[in-house]
Design an enzyme around this catalytic site. Structure first.
Site, PDB file in Angstrom:
ATOM      1  N   GLY A  11      31.577 -52.020 -28.226  1.00  0.00           N
ATOM      2  CA  GLY A  11      31.508 -50.782 -29.052  1.00  0.00           C
ATOM      3  C   GLY A  11      32.808 -49.915 -28.058  1.00  0.00           C
ATOM      4  O   GLY A  11      32.565 -48.243 -28.053  1.00  0.00           O
ATOM      5  N   SER A  12      33.711 -50.247 -28.266  1.00  0.00           N
ATOM      6  CA  SER A  12      35.018 -49.974 -27.251  1.00  0.00           C
ATOM      7  C   SER A  12      35.857 -50.117 -28.377  1.00  0.00           C
ATOM      8  O   SER A  12      36.332 -50.662 -29.182  1.00  0.00           O
ATOM      9  CB  SER A  12      35.324 -51.314 -26.021  1.00  0.00           C
ATOM     10  OG  SER A  12      37.313 -50.872 -26.176  1.00  0.00           O
TER      11      SER A  12
END
Length: 133
Positions: A11-12
């Site tokens: 998710g980064s």
């Protein structure tokens, strides 16, 4: 042989952008890149930090939305801030660990990064993760 450990969370956006540069780094330097999944949300919680989208300082939050596309442009890679950002990444990170147990960690992670940061698939749900797999 030298190695570089690449700690990442699906998710980064910084992890996604870094992942697009790893093959060139390995080719240029001869290092072996070892992908290491970790839960960024857990680190945020343990350190009292949070995602930039929750930043109270408006200029800092705005910088994030300018910085990510600028780096993508610099690297000449596709990128969009997903419509569901930040994700609840627990399922996605469990899936990447499972893929690693099957010897498919890197291909799965690359596909998940692309699904999320290019195709705007919500990696917080099993249906999107099944498509990635």
């Amino acid at each position: 042989m030298e190695r570089v450990e690449f700690f990442f969370d699906l998710g980064s956006p910084w992890s996604y952008l870094a992942s697009t540069q790893l093959d060139a780094l390995a080719a240029r330097t001869g290092v072996t890149v070892v992908w290491r999944p970790f839960l960024l949300g857990g680190v945020f919680k343990a350190t009292g930090n949070r995602s930039p989208v929750y930043e109270e300082v408006a200029s800092k939050r705005a910088y994030f939305y300018r910085d990510m596309p600028a780096w993508a442009s610099h690297y000449a890679v596709p990128f969009r801030v997903p419509s569901e950002f930040p994700p609840n990444g627990l399922m996605a990170m469990r899936a990447v660990v499972a893929a690693g147990r099957l010897g498919r960690l890197v291909p799965f992670a690359r596909a998940a990064f692309s699904a999320y940061f290019v195709d705007d698939e919500n990696i917080s749900n099993w249906e999107a993760l099944a498509r990635v797999a």
